[in-house]
Design an enzyme around this catalytic site. Sequence first.
Site, mmCIF file in Angstrom:
data_model
loop_
_atom_site.group_PDB
_atom_site.id
_atom_site.type_symbol
_atom_site.label_atom_id
_atom_site.label_comp_id
_atom_site.label_asym_id
_atom_site.label_seq_id
_atom_site.Cartn_x
_atom_site.Cartn_y
_atom_site.Cartn_z
ATOM 1 N N ASP A 47 0.838 -1.205 0.000
ATOM 2 C CA ASP A 47 0.000 0.000 0.000
ATOM 3 C C ASP A 47 0.872 1.254 0.000
ATOM 4 O OD1 ASP A 47 0.902 -0.203 2.580
ATOM 5 O OD2 ASP A 47 -1.047 0.118 3.529
ATOM 6 N N SER A 48 2.213 1.059 0.009
ATOM 7 C CA SER A 48 3.145 2.167 -0.248
ATOM 8 C C SER A 48 2.850 2.749 -1.636
ATOM 9 C CB SER A 48 4.598 1.694 -0.162
ATOM 10 O OG SER A 48 4.790 0.486 -0.880
ATOM 11 N N ASP A 67 -1.236 -5.994 -0.408
ATOM 12 C CA ASP A 67 -1.610 -5.378 0.865
ATOM 13 C C ASP A 67 -3.103 -5.114 0.922
ATOM 14 O OD1 ASP A 67 0.307 -4.974 2.828
ATOM 15 O OD2 ASP A 67 1.159 -3.210 1.835
ATOM 16 N N LYS A 116 -1.605 -9.273 2.700
ATOM 17 C CA LYS A 116 -0.892 -8.857 3.908
ATOM 18 C C LYS A 116 -1.754 -7.867 4.659
ATOM 19 C CE LYS A 116 2.941 -6.051 3.820
ATOM 20 N NZ LYS A 116 2.510 -4.878 4.585
ATOM 21 N N GLU A 122 -1.834 -5.413 8.514
ATOM 22 C CA GLU A 122 -1.030 -4.886 9.617
ATOM 23 C C GLU A 122 -1.726 -5.114 10.949
ATOM 24 O OE1 GLU A 122 -0.207 -0.752 8.877
ATOM 25 O OE2 GLU A 122 0.737 -1.145 6.940
ATOM 26 N N GLU A 131 8.768 -4.499 10.852
ATOM 27 C CA GLU A 131 9.241 -3.195 10.351
ATOM 28 C C GLU A 131 9.735 -2.310 11.494
ATOM 29 O OE1 GLU A 131 6.716 -1.255 7.487
ATOM 30 O OE2 GLU A 131 7.929 0.586 7.539
HETATM 31 O O1 KIV Z 1 3.515 -1.148 1.637
HETATM 32 C C1 KIV Z 1 4.674 -1.580 1.655
HETATM 33 O O2 KIV Z 1 5.486 -1.278 0.775
HETATM 34 C C2 KIV Z 1 5.047 -2.454 2.749
HETATM 35 C C3 KIV Z 1 6.479 -2.905 2.843
HETATM 36 C C4 KIV Z 1 7.389 -1.784 3.140
HETATM 37 C C5 KIV Z 1 6.642 -4.017 3.808
HETATM 38 O O3 KIV Z 1 4.233 -2.799 3.543
#
Ligand code: KIV
Length: 289
Positions: A48-49, A87, A116, A118, A185
């Site tokens: 989600d970056s 994500d 994924k 959190e 992280e």
């Molecule tokens: O969103 C992302 O890029 C991440 C990684 C940095 C683990 O969650």
Amino acid sequence: MGTKLTSLAVSRHKRSQGAAPLVMLTAYDTPSATMADKAGADIILVGDSLAMVVLGHPDTLQVTTQEMAYHTAAVARSNPEALLVADMAWLSYHINTADTVTNAAQLIRAGAQAVKLEGGAERVPMVDALVSAQIPVMGHLGLTPQSLLAQGGYCIQGRSSETALALLADAKALCHAGCFAIVLEAMPAAVANMITETVDVPTIGIGAGPGCDGQVLVFHDVLGIETGLRPRFVRRYASLHDQGVEALAQFAADVRSGQFPNHTESYEMNPDEQMALEFYDTNHDAEAL
Ligand code: KIV
């Protein structure tokens, strides 16, 4: 042609059992995924970056499930050998288990092999529901960017023995609930080591020291496409932003000086047709007078 990596194979990948560290890279579209896969990444994460490095938002809270699915589909079209993980967007797995499964299904239907999310023990009901729906889940502990407001910024987690033990308890809870791997992280290396030694599934670190079972970095950070603030855990292996600006400026200069395009970059006409065209043009001009 190699074989496609599965979440089951990843779940057994522990360095303590002699396995080499796992390599995870983010990617957000077909070309970036193709590059990551050709480079030999074991896992491609549609992180989600995306919100920050591609879509220009100030944080990851802004990206939606629809946007994550759209970019996951673009990554999936590269047919990577790497395991494809997507994500889950903020608030797409916080309200109830039914919403969580429905939202994860959008990412799976877009081509992800796993999702994924959190958070720690508070996410166990969601992880349970996803695993029951046959959706493999990767956990994410420590600095969790979607908790930006609650954590009061992007802060290193687990610096005290009390918070470190809370992270360890969270990791055990996620592992017990069925996560096949856990991202750690921004936490002291000693805490990541303790978690890595305790849980049966691999840990994948980002700012969590060298002792994890794998490492992940953001595509734009590794290649130096992202030029903003650089956390200490980012190592840049290229300066593609600067190289890109230089190349584009050269293009602009060539256009303005008439050096682009040249003959080899243009199409020729059959000489007879060209003569006929010029003849027509001349007569047409004469008629017009
Ligand atoms: O969103 C992302 O890029 C991440 C990684 C940095 C683990 O969650």
